[in-house]
Design a protein around this motif. Structure first.
Motif, PDB file in Angstrom:
ATOM      1  N   ARG A   1       0.846  -1.196   0.000  1.00  0.00           N
ATOM      2  CA  ARG A   1       0.000   0.000   0.000  1.00  0.00           C
ATOM      3  C   ARG A   1       0.874   1.236   0.000  1.00  0.00           C
ATOM      4  NH1 ARG A   1      -4.686   1.594   4.505  1.00  0.00           N
ATOM      5  NH2 ARG A   1      -5.367   3.539   3.494  1.00  0.00           N
ATOM      6  N   VAL A   2       0.571   2.165  -0.895  1.00  0.00           N
ATOM      7  CA  VAL A   2       1.309   3.419  -0.987  1.00  0.00           C
ATOM      8  C   VAL A   2       0.361   4.560  -0.643  1.00  0.00           C
ATOM      9  CG1 VAL A   2       2.556   4.999  -2.499  1.00  0.00           C
ATOM     10  CG2 VAL A   2       2.873   2.533  -2.756  1.00  0.00           C
ATOM     11  N   THR A   3       0.749   5.344   0.348  1.00  0.00           N
ATOM     12  CA  THR A   3       0.011   6.557   0.704  1.00  0.00           C
ATOM     13  C   THR A   3       0.970   7.730   0.568  1.00  0.00           C
ATOM     14  OG1 THR A   3      -1.312   5.318   2.303  1.00  0.00           O
ATOM     15  CG2 THR A   3      -1.321   7.721   2.490  1.00  0.00           C
ATOM     16  N   TYR A   4       0.549   8.760  -0.158  1.00  0.00           N
ATOM     17  CA  TYR A   4       1.480   9.860  -0.426  1.00  0.00           C
ATOM     18  C   TYR A   4       0.724  11.169  -0.546  1.00  0.00           C
ATOM     19  CZ  TYR A   4       5.445  12.371  -2.520  1.00  0.00           C
ATOM     20  OH  TYR A   4       6.459  13.254  -2.771  1.00  0.00           O
ATOM     21  N   ILE A   5       1.297  12.202   0.085  1.00  0.00           N
ATOM     22  CA  ILE A   5       0.799  13.567  -0.041  1.00  0.00           C
ATOM     23  C   ILE A   5       1.728  14.308  -0.991  1.00  0.00           C
ATOM     24  CG2 ILE A   5       0.142  15.675   1.157  1.00  0.00           C
ATOM     25  CD1 ILE A   5      -1.457  13.196   1.997  1.00  0.00           C
ATOM     26  N   TYR A   6       1.178  14.703  -2.124  1.00  0.00           N
ATOM     27  CA  TYR A   6       1.961  15.422  -3.128  1.00  0.00           C
ATOM     28  C   TYR A   6       1.852  16.917  -2.856  1.00  0.00           C
ATOM     29  CZ  TYR A   6       3.262  17.402  -7.670  1.00  0.00           C
ATOM     30  OH  TYR A   6       3.837  18.140  -8.672  1.00  0.00           O
TER      31      TYR A   6
ATOM     32  N   TRP B   1       6.282   2.598  -6.121  1.00  0.00           N
ATOM     33  CA  TRP B   1       5.963   2.176  -7.490  1.00  0.00           C
ATOM     34  C   TRP B   1       4.970   3.090  -8.197  1.00  0.00           C
ATOM     35  CZ3 TRP B   1       0.878   0.756  -6.615  1.00  0.00           C
ATOM     36  CH2 TRP B   1       0.568   0.140  -5.399  1.00  0.00           C
ATOM     37  N   LEU B   2       4.844   4.300  -7.684  1.00  0.00           N
ATOM     38  CA  LEU B   2       4.043   5.334  -8.350  1.00  0.00           C
ATOM     39  C   LEU B   2       4.964   6.426  -8.883  1.00  0.00           C
ATOM     40  CD1 LEU B   2       1.120   5.845  -5.785  1.00  0.00           C
ATOM     41  CD2 LEU B   2       1.195   4.291  -7.760  1.00  0.00           C
ATOM     42  N   SER B   3       4.625   6.952 -10.047  1.00  0.00           N
ATOM     43  CA  SER B   3       5.391   8.062 -10.612  1.00  0.00           C
ATOM     44  C   SER B   3       4.447   8.925 -11.447  1.00  0.00           C
ATOM     45  CB  SER B   3       6.555   7.545 -11.466  1.00  0.00           C
ATOM     46  OG  SER B   3       6.071   6.782 -12.565  1.00  0.00           O
TER      47      SER B   3
ATOM     48  N   SER C   1      -4.554  14.482 -10.976  1.00  0.00           N
ATOM     49  CA  SER C   1      -5.063  14.343 -12.339  1.00  0.00           C
ATOM     50  C   SER C   1      -4.403  13.208 -13.100  1.00  0.00           C
ATOM     51  CB  SER C   1      -4.864  15.650 -13.111  1.00  0.00           C
ATOM     52  OG  SER C   1      -3.486  15.960 -13.214  1.00  0.00           O
ATOM     53  N   ALA C   2      -3.216  12.759 -12.641  1.00  0.00           N
ATOM     54  CA  ALA C   2      -2.526  11.690 -13.355  1.00  0.00           C
ATOM     55  C   ALA C   2      -1.584  10.967 -12.416  1.00  0.00           C
ATOM     56  CB  ALA C   2      -1.756  12.237 -14.548  1.00  0.00           C
ATOM     57  N   VAL C   3      -1.414   9.659 -12.663  1.00  0.00           N
ATOM     58  CA  VAL C   3      -0.454   8.858 -11.917  1.00  0.00           C
ATOM     59  C   VAL C   3      -0.064   7.669 -12.781  1.00  0.00           C
ATOM     60  CG1 VAL C   3      -2.209   7.437 -10.762  1.00  0.00           C
ATOM     61  CG2 VAL C   3       0.048   7.727  -9.703  1.00  0.00           C
ATOM     62  N   THR C   4       1.181   7.235 -12.641  1.00  0.00           N
ATOM     63  CA  THR C   4       1.681   6.066 -13.354  1.00  0.00           C
ATOM     64  C   THR C   4       1.998   4.969 -12.353  1.00  0.00           C
ATOM     65  OG1 THR C   4       2.581   7.373 -15.171  1.00  0.00           O
ATOM     66  CG2 THR C   4       3.538   5.196 -14.833  1.00  0.00           C
ATOM     67  N   VAL C   5       1.565   3.744 -12.658  1.00  0.00           N
ATOM     68  CA  VAL C   5       1.793   2.590 -11.794  1.00  0.00           C
ATOM     69  C   VAL C   5       2.770   1.645 -12.481  1.00  0.00           C
ATOM     70  CG1 VAL C   5       0.740   0.620 -10.620  1.00  0.00           C
ATOM     71  CG2 VAL C   5      -0.525   2.785 -10.818  1.00  0.00           C
TER      72      VAL C   5
ATOM     73  N   PRO D   1     -11.497  14.036 -12.679  1.00  0.00           N
ATOM     74  CA  PRO D   1     -10.904  13.189 -13.719  1.00  0.00           C
ATOM     75  C   PRO D   1      -9.464  12.820 -13.390  1.00  0.00           C
ATOM     76  CG  PRO D   1     -12.042  15.069 -14.688  1.00  0.00           C
ATOM     77  CD  PRO D   1     -11.987  15.322 -13.218  1.00  0.00           C
ATOM     78  N   ILE D   2      -9.125  11.568 -13.639  1.00  0.00           N
ATOM     79  CA  ILE D   2      -7.782  11.087 -13.359  1.00  0.00           C
ATOM     80  C   ILE D   2      -7.357  10.120 -14.460  1.00  0.00           C
ATOM     81  CG2 ILE D   2      -8.636   9.223 -11.860  1.00  0.00           C
ATOM     82  CD1 ILE D   2      -6.049   9.535 -10.211  1.00  0.00           C
ATOM     83  N   THR D   3      -6.101  10.240 -14.885  1.00  0.00           N
ATOM     84  CA  THR D   3      -5.535   9.323 -15.870  1.00  0.00           C
ATOM     85  C   THR D   3      -4.551   8.404 -15.168  1.00  0.00           C
ATOM     86  OG1 THR D   3      -5.747  10.919 -17.677  1.00  0.00           O
ATOM     87  CG2 THR D   3      -4.159   9.138 -17.977  1.00  0.00           C
ATOM     88  N   VAL D   4      -4.773   7.100 -15.298  1.00  0.00           N
ATOM     89  CA  VAL D   4      -3.897   6.094 -14.698  1.00  0.00           C
ATOM     90  C   VAL D   4      -3.146   5.398 -15.829  1.00  0.00           C
ATOM     91  CG1 VAL D   4      -3.745   4.042 -13.259  1.00  0.00           C
ATOM     92  CG2 VAL D   4      -5.507   5.771 -12.787  1.00  0.00           C
ATOM     93  N   THR D   5      -1.825   5.515 -15.810  1.00  0.00           N
ATOM     94  CA  THR D   5      -0.992   4.857 -16.811  1.00  0.00           C
ATOM     95  C   THR D   5      -0.341   3.628 -16.202  1.00  0.00           C
ATOM     96  OG1 THR D   5      -0.543   6.953 -17.942  1.00  0.00           O
ATOM     97  CG2 THR D   5       0.978   5.130 -18.360  1.00  0.00           C
ATOM     98  N   LEU D   6      -0.480   2.494 -16.877  1.00  0.00           N
ATOM     99  CA  LEU D   6       0.130   1.244 -16.424  1.00  0.00           C
ATOM    100  C   LEU D   6       1.464   1.092 -17.137  1.00  0.00           C
ATOM    101  CD1 LEU D   6      -3.050  -1.026 -16.541  1.00  0.00           C
ATOM    102  CD2 LEU D   6      -2.130   0.273 -14.603  1.00  0.00           C
ATOM    103  N   ALA D   7       2.563   1.321 -16.405  1.00  0.00           N
ATOM    104  CA  ALA D   7       3.900   1.284 -16.993  1.00  0.00           C
ATOM    105  C   ALA D   7       4.393  -0.151 -17.084  1.00  0.00           C
ATOM    106  CB  ALA D   7       4.869   2.106 -16.153  1.00  0.00           C
TER     107      ALA D   7
END
Length: 689
Positions: free
Chosen positions: A563-568, A586-588, A656-660, A680-686
């Motif tokens: 589990r990843v919890t992060y405040i940007y 593992w998020l970018s 709005s966006a995150v890469t996994v 709206p959010i864009t999830v990119t699967l790397a």
């Protein structure tokens, strides 16, 4: 957004049960190539270069990069001085606006066919005609003699070589007519080269005593500018045993120099150079000898930063309670106190060979009013302990002050084998604030964070939410606390602390309790006092973690959590400095939707079912008591096993966006996404293209 509203939002978002939303509305799923993201900011992995470290002409030896040390390399004798260590004052003159003009970085000697070549490098060079350098060669007697040109100093010498601008003279004892040396000045590299002919001083085949000092030159008087008391010099070479200053704050490596300049007797500072060894081009770092390059103990090192705002020094910054004329709200764009490119740090190296798996590494951050020199505290942990200089006494580890931390650590990583699973961060007072801040912004770098009497907002005296922070909402730590999910916090505070206020610290403890995170909290019956850190945590500032005092020591850095919890923090993402905060574990590619306001934040919480792990339980609180202190701590049970599944639960606000990285998250390119988002959010699967 106020601190109270943000904490409420964090509580709400993290408490949501993730629900699947239709892809046609809020969620866009892309597939992309694998992304290799290293923990920490980009600046940790970049290396600066500086013209001050370059060799041209006859000079070839690689610089030592260790202050207060000498060596024989490539037929040259090298001495490395301390940075920003002048003892004295500069006049209010545009030619001295760097306020660092007499700061000697390096002195070299090399024999040539016609004489002895000497090269000096200065940290700043605005107008060398207003700087004077005197080199003392030889000394048939140990009795000091008067240094010429109104220097107000004494040291042994057969010959005094004085250079200012592109001219100078050579004065030989017993000879009435001075000689004129050949002088060349390289303003780009801030280097001065002078040749002393054999006819004036023949060094061939001899062991020669040498001394040197730098001061301010008055072209109109053709003499050194006097200081208010003592010698006219500001910087003296060949100081091989400069201790850190006594007390707190710590001096800048000029304690012995200051005393000698006050008396005018510079006799203790010299080197004896073996010109037979130079002629043979023998290499010798003289490790283990007085004046040699040390390999263990506390080393004063330097590196070339990628950034130079201006030569020399900017305006000093201190906490507002210390009379700072410019409290700078973060992120602050003012010129830092140590604005030049070459920067110092200290490094404690254990004796003996390096461990098979590399050294454990400790970041130790100094407090406001202190600096990178840690004093004589012992290294009680078999680790490399790095003491960065935060670009000045009180810049609060934002911008270039934070850059200095990672550039120093990056320099260590390039020079020593490091066990990246055993990395810790600690610091006292402002260094405690830096410990909180850097570990929350880049949690995948650290195993444990141990702030000691740490402030929870930049500047001091902040009592907590409800009171306006002096340095702005973006500089408050409380809102970043959820990012510590995988870092135990080992904090020590003073019960009567009004500098890093007890009330705001206890509110941070309440936040850790609410989140169910791991911590050790030690309260000492003391006010804020220096040197910081004596009440617990990892031990006093200047020491490494003490395993007997802290149950979290021995933990390893979490690399791929379930589990990843992060405040940007948008304002903390200072990419112009290489301080990018857009990735964790593992998020970018983390991007905020709204970036305006005093402290814009994004919140993201992703649980991967691919690990086959459930949530650990929070153990009951443990309490301990001692003479003058109390301790309370919480730990977790081991995470229980459960059936794995190709599922990600993602909860986000203002993202709005995150890469996994699907491989590190242990899911496939066909993973089922359960998403709860406020927009709206864009999830990119790397790794899926």
């Amino acid at each position: 957004m106020t601190n109270g509203r943000m904490r409420g939002l964090v509580t709400t978002i993290l408490g949501l049960v993730a629900v699947a939303l239709s892809a046609q509305g809020n969620v866009t799923v892309n597939k992309g190539p694998k992304v290799d993201v290293r923990p920490g900011p980009d600046v940790l992995y970049t290396q600066g270069t500086s013209p001050l470290l370059e060799n041209v002409g006859i000079w070839q030896a690689v610089p030592l990069m260790v202050s207060g040390a000498s060596a024989y390399r490539a037929g040259e004798f090298l001495y490395q001085d301390y940075l920003y260590d002048e003892s004295g004052a500069y006049p209010d003159d545009p030619g001295y606006s760097a306020r660092n003009n007499a700061d000697l970085v390096e002195l070299r000697l090399k024999p040539t066919e016609s004489g002895t070549a000497v090269r000096l490098t200065l940290n700043s060079m605005q107008d060398f005609a207003q700087i004077g350098v005197t080199i003392a060669l030889g000394g048939v007697t140990t009795q000091p003699v008067t240094v010429p040109h109104g220097a107000g100093a004494r040291m042994p010498a057969d010959v005094f070589v004085t250079v200012h601008g592109s001219s100078g003279d050579i004065i030989k004892q017993g000879v009435t007519q001075p000689q004129v040396p050949k002088v060349s000045v390289d303003a780009k590299r801030r280097q001065v080269e002078v040749l002393v002919p054999h006819a004036v001083f023949d060094s061939r085949g001899k062991a020669v005593r040498i001394g040197a000092a730098v001061g301010l030159w008055d072209p109109a008087a053709d003499a050194y500018r006097p200081q208010s008391a003592g010698a006219a010099f500001l910087n003296v070479a060949f100081r091989y045993a400069e201790p850190p200053g006594p007390g707190y704050p710590i001096a800048w490596g000029n304690v012995q120099q200051t005393a000698a300049l006050k008396s005018g007797d510079l006799s203790p500072f010299f080197a004896t150079v073996d010109f037979k060894k130079l002629a043979a081009k023998a290499g010798d770092d003289m490790s283990g000898q007085v004046g040699g390059v040390p390999v263990s103990g506390t080393l004063t090192r330097m590196y070339a930063s990628r950034f130079e705002q201006q030569q020399g020094r900017g305006a000093p910054a201190r906490a507002s309670g210390g009379g700072n004329p410019r409290v700078c709200r973060q992120p602050c764009d003012a010129v830092v106190e140590l604005s030049g490119q070459l920067q110092p740090y200290s490094l404690s190296v254990p004796p003996g060979p390096s461990p098979a798996g590399g050294y454990a590494l400790v970041y130790s951050l100094h407090g406001c009013g202190a600096n990178y020199r840690p004093g004589a505290a012992p290294n009680r942990f078999d680790a490399l302990v790095v003491y960065p200089e935060g670009r000045g006494a009180c810049h609060w580890y934002w911008g270039l002050s934070a850059v200095a931390v990672f550039e120093a650590v990056g320099d260590v990583m390039r020079r020593y084998p490091v066990n990246h699973d055993q990395v810790f961060i600690t610091g006292g007072s402002m260094g405690g604030y830096g410990t909180y801040r850097l570990s929350a912004l880049w949690p995948d770098l650290f195993a444990v964070a141990a702030p000691s009497i740490g402030c929870t907002a930049a500047e001091t005296g902040w009592t907590g939410p409800g009171a306006p922070p002096q340095s702005g909402d973006a500089a408050v730590i409380h809102n970043l606390a959820p990012s510590w999910r995988h870092i135990p916090i080992s904090s020590s505070i003073g019960v009567y602390d009004t500098t890093c206020h007890t009330l705001s610290s206890r509110m941070l403890l309440s936040e850790l309790e609410r989140l169910g995170y791991r911590y050790e909290w030690r309260e000492s019956l003391k006010a804020h006092a220096g040197p910081p850190g004596a009440s617990g945590g990892f031990g006093a500032q200047g020491t490494a973690p003490d395993a007997s005092a802290n149950p979290f020591i021995g933990r390893e850095v979490t690399r791929n959590p379930a589990r990843v919890t992060y405040i940007y923090s948008v304002k903390s993402d200072q990419r112009a400095f290489g301080l990018n905060t857009d990735h964790v574990y593992w998020l970018s590619g983390i991007t905020a939707r709204t970036t305006t306001g005093p402290a814009p934040l994004g919140v993201i919480d992703v649980l991967s079912h691919g690990f086959g792990k459930g949530e650990p339980e929070v153990k009951p609180m443990e309490r301990a008591f001692g003479l003058g202190y109390t301790v309370q701590r919480r730990d977790w049970t081991a995470a229980p096993d459960q059936p794995g599944a190709d599922v990600l639960d993602l909860v986000a606000t203002n993202i709005s966006a995150v890469t996994v990285d699907v491989a590190r998250a242990r899911v496939s390119c066909n993973v089922a996404l359960n998403v709860a988002s406020d927009g709206p959010i864009t999830v990119t699967l790397a790794g899926c293209k």
